[in-house]
Write a protein that holds these residues in place. Structure first.
Motif, PDB file in Angstrom:
ATOM      1  N   SER A  69       0.853  -1.189   0.000  1.00 12.74           N
ATOM      2  CA  SER A  69       0.000   0.000   0.000  1.00 12.74           C
ATOM      3  C   SER A  69       0.887   1.237   0.000  1.00 12.74           C
ATOM      4  CB  SER A  69      -0.904   0.006   1.238  1.00 12.74           C
ATOM      5  OG  SER A  69      -1.730  -1.137   1.230  1.00 12.74           O
ATOM      6  N   ALA A  70       0.291   2.364  -0.342  1.00 13.64           N
ATOM      7  CA  ALA A  70       1.072   3.605  -0.476  1.00 13.64           C
ATOM      8  C   ALA A  70       1.303   4.238   0.896  1.00 13.64           C
ATOM      9  CB  ALA A  70       0.348   4.563  -1.412  1.00 13.64           C
ATOM     10  N   ILE A  71       2.110   3.552   1.701  1.00 13.70           N
ATOM     11  CA  ILE A  71       2.379   4.028   3.067  1.00 13.70           C
ATOM     12  C   ILE A  71       3.894   4.175   3.218  1.00 13.70           C
ATOM     13  CG2 ILE A  71       2.173   3.485   5.527  1.00 13.70           C
ATOM     14  CD1 ILE A  71      -0.173   1.620   4.778  1.00 13.70           C
ATOM     15  N   ALA A  72       4.348   5.382   3.519  1.00 11.14           N
ATOM     16  CA  ALA A  72       5.789   5.589   3.716  1.00 11.14           C
ATOM     17  C   ALA A  72       6.238   4.844   4.967  1.00 11.14           C
ATOM     18  CB  ALA A  72       6.090   7.073   3.852  1.00 11.14           C
ATOM     19  N   ASN A  73       7.436   4.268   4.894  1.00  8.86           N
ATOM     20  CA  ASN A  73       7.917   3.501   6.042  1.00  8.86           C
ATOM     21  C   ASN A  73       8.251   4.373   7.226  1.00  8.86           C
ATOM     22  OD1 ASN A  73       7.546   0.938   5.367  1.00  8.86           O
ATOM     23  ND2 ASN A  73       9.693   0.395   5.127  1.00  8.86           N
ATOM     24  N   LYS A  74       8.785   5.559   6.942  1.00  8.14           N
ATOM     25  CA  LYS A  74       9.064   6.479   8.039  1.00  8.14           C
ATOM     26  C   LYS A  74       9.125   7.890   7.492  1.00  8.14           C
ATOM     27  CE  LYS A  74      13.174   4.694   9.352  1.00  8.14           C
ATOM     28  NZ  LYS A  74      14.539   4.552   9.844  1.00  8.14           N
ATOM     29  N   CYS A  75       9.051   8.842   8.379  1.00  8.96           N
ATOM     30  CA  CYS A  75       9.121  10.251   8.015  1.00  8.96           C
ATOM     31  C   CYS A  75      10.385  10.489   7.186  1.00  8.96           C
ATOM     32  CB  CYS A  75       9.151  11.069   9.308  1.00  8.96           C
ATOM     33  SG  CYS A  75       9.423  12.803   9.051  1.00  8.96           S
ATOM     34  N   GLY A  76      10.237  11.122   6.044  1.00  9.31           N
ATOM     35  CA  GLY A  76      11.407  11.412   5.215  1.00  9.31           C
ATOM     36  C   GLY A  76      11.583  10.415   4.080  1.00  9.31           C
ATOM     37  N   LYS A  77      10.959   9.258   4.185  1.00 10.77           N
ATOM     38  CA  LYS A  77      11.044   8.252   3.105  1.00 10.77           C
ATOM     39  C   LYS A  77       9.994   8.564   2.044  1.00 10.77           C
ATOM     40  CE  LYS A  77      13.869   4.642   3.767  1.00 10.77           C
ATOM     41  NZ  LYS A  77      14.728   4.190   2.662  1.00 10.77           N
ATOM     42  N   ASP A  78      10.296   8.190   0.786  1.00 12.59           N
ATOM     43  CA  ASP A  78       9.303   8.371  -0.274  1.00 12.59           C
ATOM     44  C   ASP A  78       8.043   7.564   0.029  1.00 12.59           C
ATOM     45  OD1 ASP A  78      11.098   9.873  -1.661  1.00 12.59           O
ATOM     46  OD2 ASP A  78      11.798   8.215  -2.919  1.00 12.59           O
ATOM     47  N   ILE A  79       6.912   8.083  -0.431  1.00 13.08           N
ATOM     48  CA  ILE A  79       5.681   7.284  -0.346  1.00 13.08           C
ATOM     49  C   ILE A  79       5.720   6.291  -1.505  1.00 13.08           C
ATOM     50  CG2 ILE A  79       3.160   7.317  -0.489  1.00 13.08           C
ATOM     51  CD1 ILE A  79       3.278  10.141   0.719  1.00 13.08           C
ATOM     52  N   PRO A  80       5.624   4.993  -1.211  1.00 11.65           N
ATOM     53  CA  PRO A  80       5.712   4.011  -2.299  1.00 11.65           C
ATOM     54  C   PRO A  80       4.425   3.964  -3.119  1.00 11.65           C
ATOM     55  CG  PRO A  80       5.313   2.911  -0.209  1.00 11.65           C
ATOM     56  CD  PRO A  80       5.447   4.379   0.111  1.00 11.65           C
ATOM     57  N   VAL A  81       4.570   3.412  -4.302  1.00 17.45           N
ATOM     58  CA  VAL A  81       3.398   3.157  -5.137  1.00 17.45           C
ATOM     59  C   VAL A  81       2.803   1.819  -4.699  1.00 17.45           C
ATOM     60  CG1 VAL A  81       2.673   2.604  -7.505  1.00 17.45           C
ATOM     61  CG2 VAL A  81       4.397   4.389  -7.091  1.00 17.45           C
ATOM     62  N   ALA A  82       1.484   1.766  -4.516  1.00 19.38           N
ATOM     63  CA  ALA A  82       0.841   0.479  -4.223  1.00 19.38           C
ATOM     64  C   ALA A  82       0.920  -0.374  -5.489  1.00 19.38           C
ATOM     65  CB  ALA A  82      -0.603   0.701  -3.806  1.00 19.38           C
ATOM     66  N   VAL A  83       1.504  -1.563  -5.383  1.00 15.27           N
ATOM     67  CA  VAL A  83       1.737  -2.378  -6.584  1.00 15.27           C
ATOM     68  C   VAL A  83       0.390  -2.729  -7.228  1.00 15.27           C
ATOM     69  CG1 VAL A  83       2.859  -4.438  -7.496  1.00 15.27           C
ATOM     70  CG2 VAL A  83       3.688  -3.431  -5.360  1.00 15.27           C
ATOM     71  N   PRO A  84       0.196  -2.395  -8.521  1.00 14.74           N
ATOM     72  CA  PRO A  84      -1.053  -2.781  -9.191  1.00 14.74           C
ATOM     73  C   PRO A  84      -1.214  -4.308  -9.169  1.00 14.74           C
ATOM     74  CG  PRO A  84       0.212  -1.233 -10.531  1.00 14.74           C
ATOM     75  CD  PRO A  84       1.103  -1.643  -9.396  1.00 14.74           C
ATOM     76  N   THR A  85      -2.444  -4.755  -9.112  1.00  8.33           N
ATOM     77  CA  THR A  85      -2.711  -6.192  -8.929  1.00  8.33           C
ATOM     78  C   THR A  85      -1.963  -7.059  -9.942  1.00  8.33           C
ATOM     79  OG1 THR A  85      -4.880  -5.597  -8.081  1.00  8.33           O
ATOM     80  CG2 THR A  85      -4.566  -7.904  -8.713  1.00  8.33           C
ATOM     81  N   ALA A  86      -2.053  -6.703 -11.216  1.00  7.53           N
ATOM     82  CA  ALA A  86      -1.420  -7.559 -12.239  1.00  7.53           C
ATOM     83  C   ALA A  86       0.086  -7.618 -12.038  1.00  7.53           C
ATOM     84  CB  ALA A  86      -1.744  -7.022 -13.632  1.00  7.53           C
ATOM     85  N   ARG A  87       0.654  -6.517 -11.559  1.00  5.53           N
ATOM     86  CA  ARG A  87       2.112  -6.475 -11.387  1.00  5.53           C
ATOM     87  C   ARG A  87       2.571  -7.356 -10.213  1.00  5.53           C
ATOM     88  NH1 ARG A  87       6.998  -4.517 -12.425  1.00  5.53           N
ATOM     89  NH2 ARG A  87       8.232  -3.621 -10.748  1.00  5.53           N
ATOM     90  N   VAL A  88       1.705  -7.588  -9.254  1.00  2.27           N
ATOM     91  CA  VAL A  88       2.111  -8.468  -8.148  1.00  2.27           C
ATOM     92  C   VAL A  88       2.481  -9.844  -8.709  1.00  2.27           C
ATOM     93  CG1 VAL A  88       1.474  -9.434  -5.908  1.00  2.27           C
ATOM     94  CG2 VAL A  88       0.519  -7.237  -6.613  1.00  2.27           C
ATOM     95  N   TYR A  89       1.693 -10.305  -9.686  1.00  2.00           N
ATOM     96  CA  TYR A  89       1.975 -11.618 -10.298  1.00  2.00           C
ATOM     97  C   TYR A  89       3.321 -11.590 -11.021  1.00  2.00           C
ATOM     98  CZ  TYR A  89      -2.838 -12.848  -9.148  1.00  2.00           C
ATOM     99  OH  TYR A  89      -3.998 -13.119  -8.464  1.00  2.00           O
ATOM    100  N   GLU A  90       3.591 -10.450 -11.694  1.00  2.00           N
ATOM    101  CA  GLU A  90       4.886 -10.324 -12.406  1.00  2.00           C
ATOM    102  C   GLU A  90       6.046 -10.323 -11.422  1.00  2.00           C
ATOM    103  OE1 GLU A  90       5.042  -6.676 -14.635  1.00  2.00           O
ATOM    104  OE2 GLU A  90       3.131  -7.146 -15.617  1.00  2.00           O
ATOM    105  N   LEU A  91       5.872  -9.572 -10.335  1.00  2.00           N
ATOM    106  CA  LEU A  91       6.964  -9.481  -9.356  1.00  2.00           C
ATOM    107  C   LEU A  91       7.303 -10.858  -8.799  1.00  2.00           C
ATOM    108  CD1 LEU A  91       6.017  -6.201  -7.410  1.00  2.00           C
ATOM    109  CD2 LEU A  91       7.951  -6.530  -8.964  1.00  2.00           C
TER     110      LEU A  91
END
Ligand code: FMN
Ligand code: SF4
Length: 642
Positions: free
Chosen positions: A124-146
């Motif tokens: 999910s798009a939740i930054a790990n800590k203050c100062g870290k980039d907010i990640p992109v929530a991996v799209p469903t189809a891409r989870v299978y690719e990863l």
């Protein structure tokens, strides 16, 4: 003396037979080349651990997806081009009888988009800590690719000759971000229920199994707990373990914590071996596959108990394997007095890992220089060392190892200098191990040690040495403040050494690391302590994992803090200080005032040696008061130069 019978017994994980229970866990070391290949230094580093007797060596977190390379020196396996360099490392380890596992990783929300050249990703798009980039929530189809990316990387690991792969599912990284409900807020088939949160790991394990069959053992590294409210706890972890076993995972490496709680991931000195034991044991109860436990194991006695009592099957020694690659050989040969201990200082290893620089070690300056043996010098020389702190001790035994004739002069009646005193505050007892191990090395290499004997120019001229190493360390910093030199003002070092006694109500002047630790030392003994500090924070120079516990001491012992305070006058019962707004204040009525404003270099010899034209080397605090890491590094470099 314990015999380490269980630690020396072979074990099978999948189809991999490991000769003993000593494991090197994955540790990012920044020895790899910037192009993602393993380097010659990687080969030298890992093969030294294999030669030292470790049965299973886990290669550091290795990037499985293009666009996920979070650091400049992270090794990669997302392309066939990387395979030969891994093979070189693995062949070198195999030559010593060790088995090799490669940790497969995508750092996910803890990655670095700038370095990777692509956005970081997470459940999910939740930054790990203050100062870290907010990640992109991996799209469903891409989870299978990863998931497929892990399979492809595993295939390359197999091509490189790896005996196992370790899928990184811990520490809050990509897979962990899917497993933990604290970070997975998805509403597709990868979120919500336990089964859904385990779907990504399941796809990965399936892909890896398909890629390697039964030729490579499949290990998963999981958290025994996230150590965060609402994160994975030990009972969740046991369930995860059982689920992974059902998927076909053949071994589990139980680590701990997310990066918001690094004090549990690479625990500081006050935490001892076994602090993760209950987590490992709970998980072991849930499965029948081998369990690797990890966490502050140094000397292996408790490790032997863990295996003997069936609470774990293998034990990983992280930082201890950095400090001494020969731990298993020394333990099994009954030579633990020769061990170079990890004192969990975190000065060289984790600090450099995060900076993207090659890791180094306070107690083992040879870390990172494995191919550069301390070989005998071409000419044996006469070397005098002034000062018996750790810098002097290291310089002395390293010179002696090179075949030089060495005499070490210590002005006081005890060796160890400030490092010896640094072991006195709460939780710092293990620092004594470093001093003791250096003394043993001096004794075993034939260094002549003279106590109560300051090295003087007369002595130097009489001895006519080829080289003098000035390691006279540092002395209490005496700033030009009225009253600072009154005999009633106690010095922090003397308080720790037990040569002076503080009264009940104490004012410690100086809230850097030494002042704060002195305050904690007094607080633990029931003194009523206040610290006055120039900066706006006490313990600002203390490494975070240590500071967490130091501040806990401050709370437990109700140690007062007066910050942003520039002391302008000392009295026998207190001080005057100025605030940043220029206002003057007074702190009086204390039974004792303890001076801990820091250290300055103490060098009574270098100028005279220079004038006399005698070859000399000034190392460590004698040059400038710094970290002990600098002293042992300079001792090593000097010994190689002489
Ligand atoms: C310098 C350094 C780098 C690390 N890199 C990794 C890593 O790449 N992957 C991982 O899962 N854990 C990593 N860790 C954690 C270790 O594998 C280990 O779990 C941790 O250091 C606790 O073990 P110890 O107390 O024996 O050092 C690293 C630890 C250190 C000190
Ligand atoms: S730098 Fe400190 S914590 Fe790291 S391995 Fe060396 S002694 Fe241990």
């Amino acid at each position: 003396m314990m015999k380490f019978e269980k630690m020396s017994t072979p074990i099978t994980i999948g189809n991999m037979v490991v000769k003993n229970r000593f494991v090197v866990p994955p540790m990012g070391n920044n020895f790899a080349n910037t192009d993602g290949t393993m380097s010659e230094q990687s080969v030298a580093y890992y093969s030294a651990r294999a030669a030292g007797g470790f049965g299973l060596i886990t290669l550091e977190a290795t990037v499985v997806h293009p666009g996920a390379k979070g650091g400049p020196r992270k090794p990669c396996l997302y392309d066939d081009a990387f395979v030969p360099s891994f093979k070189a490392v693995i062949d070198a380890c195999h030559a010593h009888g060790a088995k090799v596992s490669i940790q497969l990783q995508n750092a996910g929300p803890d990655g670095n988009a700038k370095n990777a050249g692509a956005p970081i990703e997470a459940a999910s798009a939740i930054a790990n800590k203050c100062g870290k980039d907010i990640p992109v929530a991996v799209p469903t189809a891409r989870v299978y690719e990863l998931a497929q990316g892990y399979g492809e990387a595993a295939k390359r690991a197999m091509a490189a000759g790896a005996d196992a792969v370790e899928i990184h599912m811990a520490h809050g990284y990509l897979v962990s971000s899917f497993i933990s409900p604290r970070t997975n807020k998805r509403v597709d088939e990868f979120g919500g229920s336990f089964e859904n949160r385990m779907r990504f790991p399941r796809l990965i394990v399936d892909a890896v199994k398909k890629a390697v069959g039964d030729k490579v053992a499949i290990i998963a590294r999981i958290n025994g707990a996230d150590d965060m409210p609402g994160g994975i706890d030990v009972h969740d972890a046991a369930t995860i373990a059982a689920e992974l076993e059902a998927m076909g995972v053949q071994g589990l490496h139980v680590s701990r914590a997310v990066h918001l709680k690094d004090e549990f991931m690479w625990a500081p000195t006050q935490t001892h071996a076994g602090f993760n034991a209950e987590q490992a044991a709970e998980i072991k109860r849930a499965v029948s596959i081998p369990i690797i436990t990890v966490g502050r194991y140094t000397e292996p006695q408790y490790a032997e108990l863990m295996v003997r009592e069936g609470r774990a099957d293998l034990v990983a020694f992280g930082r201890q394997s950095l400090a001494d690659p020969e731990l298993p050989n020394k333990a099994l040969a009954g030579k633990l007095s020769d061990l170079t201990p990890c004192i969990a200082c975190l000065q060289g290893c984790v600090a450099n890992m995060f900076k993207g620089e090659p890791i180094c070690c306070l107690t083992n300056p040879a870390l990172g220089y494995e191919s550069q043996n301390i070989s005998p010098a071409s000419t044996a020389k006469r070397v005098l060392v002034a000062g018996g702190g750790v810098g002097g001790l290291y310089a002395a035994f390293l010179c002696a190892q090179r075949g030089h004739s060495v005499t070490l002069y210590e002005a006081s009646d005890t060796l160890g200098g400030n490092m010896r005193l640094a072991a006195f505050p709460p939780g710092k007892g293990d620092l004594t191990n470093m001093v003791r191990s250096a003394i043993v090395k001096c004794q075993k290499t034939g260094v002549q040690i003279l106590l109560n004997t300051p090295l003087t120019m007369d002595e130097i001229k009489a001895e006519n040495p080829d080289a003098v190493i000035v390691a006279t360390g540092a002395t209490t910093l005496m700033l030009p403040i009225p009253g600072i030199d009154a005999p009633e003002i106690l010095h922090g070092g003397d308080v720790l050494a037990g040569t002076v006694a503080a009264g009940k109500k104490v004012l410690v002047v100086g809230g850097g690391m030494v002042g704060c630790e002195t305050a904690a030392f007094l607080g633990e003994r029931g003194h009523d302590v206040t610290v006055v500090e120039f900066r706006d924070t006490c313990g600002a120079d203390v490494i975070n994992e240590h500071r967490v516990y130091l501040m806990e001491d401050f709370r437990n012992y109700r140690i007062g803090q007066v910050t942003s305070a520039k002391v302008v006058a000392f009295y026998t019962d207190g001080v005057d200080y100025d605030s940043p707004d220029g206002s003057r204040h007074t702190l009086r009525g204390y039974d004792s005032v303890v001076l801990s404003m820091g250290y300055r270099n103490y060098d009574p010899l270098s100028a005279d040696l220079e004038a006399a034209g005698i070859p000399h080397y000034t190392i460590g605090d004698a040059t400038r008061a710094r970290r002990a890491l600098d002293a042992t590094r300079e001792a090593y470099d000097t010994a190689l130069e002489i």
